[in-house]
Design a protein around this motif. Sequence first.
Motif, PDB file in Angstrom:
ATOM      1  N   ASP A   1       3.745  -0.597 -19.782  1.00  0.00           N
ATOM      2  CA  ASP A   1       2.667  -1.379 -19.177  1.00  0.00           C
ATOM      3  C   ASP A   1       2.327  -0.889 -17.770  1.00  0.00           C
ATOM      4  N   ILE A   2       2.204   0.429 -17.638  1.00  0.00           N
ATOM      5  CA  ILE A   2       1.860   1.028 -16.353  1.00  0.00           C
ATOM      6  C   ILE A   2       1.011   2.265 -16.620  1.00  0.00           C
ATOM      7  N   THR A   3       0.042   2.517 -15.746  1.00  0.00           N
ATOM      8  CA  THR A   3      -0.823   3.688 -15.911  1.00  0.00           C
ATOM      9  C   THR A   3      -0.268   4.862 -15.114  1.00  0.00           C
ATOM     10  N   ALA A   4      -0.861   6.026 -15.334  1.00  0.00           N
ATOM     11  CA  ALA A   4      -0.411   7.238 -14.655  1.00  0.00           C
ATOM     12  C   ALA A   4      -0.488   7.095 -13.139  1.00  0.00           C
ATOM     13  N   ILE A   5      -1.602   6.606 -12.621  1.00  0.00           N
ATOM     14  CA  ILE A   5      -1.732   6.492 -11.165  1.00  0.00           C
ATOM     15  C   ILE A   5      -0.816   5.405 -10.626  1.00  0.00           C
ATOM     16  N   GLN A   6      -0.662   4.300 -11.350  1.00  0.00           N
ATOM     17  CA  GLN A   6       0.267   3.256 -10.913  1.00  0.00           C
ATOM     18  C   GLN A   6       1.695   3.800 -10.871  1.00  0.00           C
ATOM     19  N   CYS A   7       2.027   4.603 -11.875  1.00  0.00           N
ATOM     20  CA  CYS A   7       3.344   5.228 -11.953  1.00  0.00           C
ATOM     21  C   CYS A   7       3.594   6.117 -10.737  1.00  0.00           C
ATOM     22  N   ARG A   8       2.622   6.944 -10.411  1.00  0.00           N
ATOM     23  CA  ARG A   8       2.782   7.865  -9.276  1.00  0.00           C
ATOM     24  C   ARG A   8       2.874   7.101  -7.956  1.00  0.00           C
ATOM     25  N   VAL A   9       2.089   6.029  -7.822  1.00  0.00           N
ATOM     26  CA  VAL A   9       2.102   5.245  -6.584  1.00  0.00           C
ATOM     27  C   VAL A   9       3.438   4.525  -6.426  1.00  0.00           C
ATOM     28  N   ILE A  10       3.921   3.856  -7.472  1.00  0.00           N
ATOM     29  CA  ILE A  10       5.184   3.128  -7.345  1.00  0.00           C
ATOM     30  C   ILE A  10       6.340   4.107  -7.142  1.00  0.00           C
ATOM     31  N   PHE A  11       6.272   5.277  -7.782  1.00  0.00           N
ATOM     32  CA  PHE A  11       7.291   6.311  -7.588  1.00  0.00           C
ATOM     33  C   PHE A  11       7.301   6.749  -6.121  1.00  0.00           C
ATOM     34  N   TYR A  12       6.127   6.957  -5.545  1.00  0.00           N
ATOM     35  CA  TYR A  12       6.028   7.353  -4.135  1.00  0.00           C
ATOM     36  C   TYR A  12       6.619   6.267  -3.234  1.00  0.00           C
ATOM     37  N   ILE A  13       6.262   5.009  -3.497  1.00  0.00           N
ATOM     38  CA  ILE A  13       6.756   3.908  -2.665  1.00  0.00           C
ATOM     39  C   ILE A  13       8.273   3.813  -2.763  1.00  0.00           C
ATOM     40  N   MET A  14       8.816   3.944  -3.971  1.00  0.00           N
ATOM     41  CA  MET A  14      10.270   3.862  -4.152  1.00  0.00           C
ATOM     42  C   MET A  14      10.984   4.986  -3.416  1.00  0.00           C
ATOM     43  N   GLU A  15      10.403   6.169  -3.456  1.00  0.00           N
ATOM     44  CA  GLU A  15      11.006   7.320  -2.785  1.00  0.00           C
ATOM     45  C   GLU A  15      10.981   7.168  -1.264  1.00  0.00           C
ATOM     46  N   HIS A  16       9.875   6.647  -0.734  1.00  0.00           N
ATOM     47  CA  HIS A  16       9.684   6.662   0.709  1.00  0.00           C
ATOM     48  C   HIS A  16      10.062   5.375   1.429  1.00  0.00           C
ATOM     49  N   CYS A  17      10.237   4.269   0.716  1.00  0.00           N
ATOM     50  CA  CYS A  17      10.599   3.031   1.397  1.00  0.00           C
ATOM     51  C   CYS A  17      12.029   3.089   1.934  1.00  0.00           C
ATOM     52  N   GLN A  18      12.819   4.020   1.434  1.00  0.00           N
ATOM     53  CA  GLN A  18      14.186   4.209   1.932  1.00  0.00           C
ATOM     54  C   GLN A  18      14.175   4.753   3.365  1.00  0.00           C
ATOM     55  N   GLU A  19      13.124   5.528   3.685  1.00  0.00           N
ATOM     56  CA  GLU A  19      13.023   6.173   4.998  1.00  0.00           C
ATOM     57  C   GLU A  19      12.388   5.255   6.040  1.00  0.00           C
ATOM     58  N   GLY A  20      11.714   4.213   5.595  1.00  0.00           N
ATOM     59  CA  GLY A  20      11.026   3.297   6.492  1.00  0.00           C
ATOM     60  C   GLY A  20       9.916   2.609   5.742  1.00  0.00           C
ATOM     61  N   PRO A  21       9.196   1.723   6.426  1.00  0.00           N
ATOM     62  CA  PRO A  21       8.143   0.976   5.734  1.00  0.00           C
ATOM     63  C   PRO A  21       7.038   1.886   5.199  1.00  0.00           C
TER      64      PRO A  21
END
Length: 154
Positions: free
Chosen positions: A28-48
């Motif tokens: 239940d996720i689209t390609a762009i949603q997948c890429r965006v959430i993947f980016y957020i998960m990767e980068h939220c560890q480094e800061g907001p």
Amino acid sequence: MEKDCGAWVNMLSRKVKRRLNATLQGLDITAIQCRVIFYIMEHCQEGPVYQRDVEQVFSLSRSTATGILQQLEKKEMLRRESVASDARLKSLVPTARAAELDAQVRACLRQTDQILTRGLSEGQVQLFKEIAAAMAQNLEQAEDQPAPAGCSPD
């Protein structure tokens, strides 16, 4: 007629998007949603991570980014949290649901990339990435320049 570079990039983009959308349909996720959430998960560890970061990284308009983020919120994959230093800013925080889907999303991205690069050497893949980055930079630099005669929508 031989395809120009833009036609090749456009065709590849559509095929990758179609492949990812089909693969991710069960999540239940689209390609762009997948890429965006993947980016957020990767980068939220480094800061907001903020909406403007998503806009810049994916070259999205504010309204397009808003729509994608609203869908991710609706699917309970993301929440917006107020920032103490600036009430206007909201940091993007992945939810437990996003974390649960992370391994499956990564597997889908990896599988699609493996299919896309099948039969290519590491050198060819690296060269493609360098060429694509140079083309993206060329387009970014051209955004500030007027369109050549005959290319404007006048």
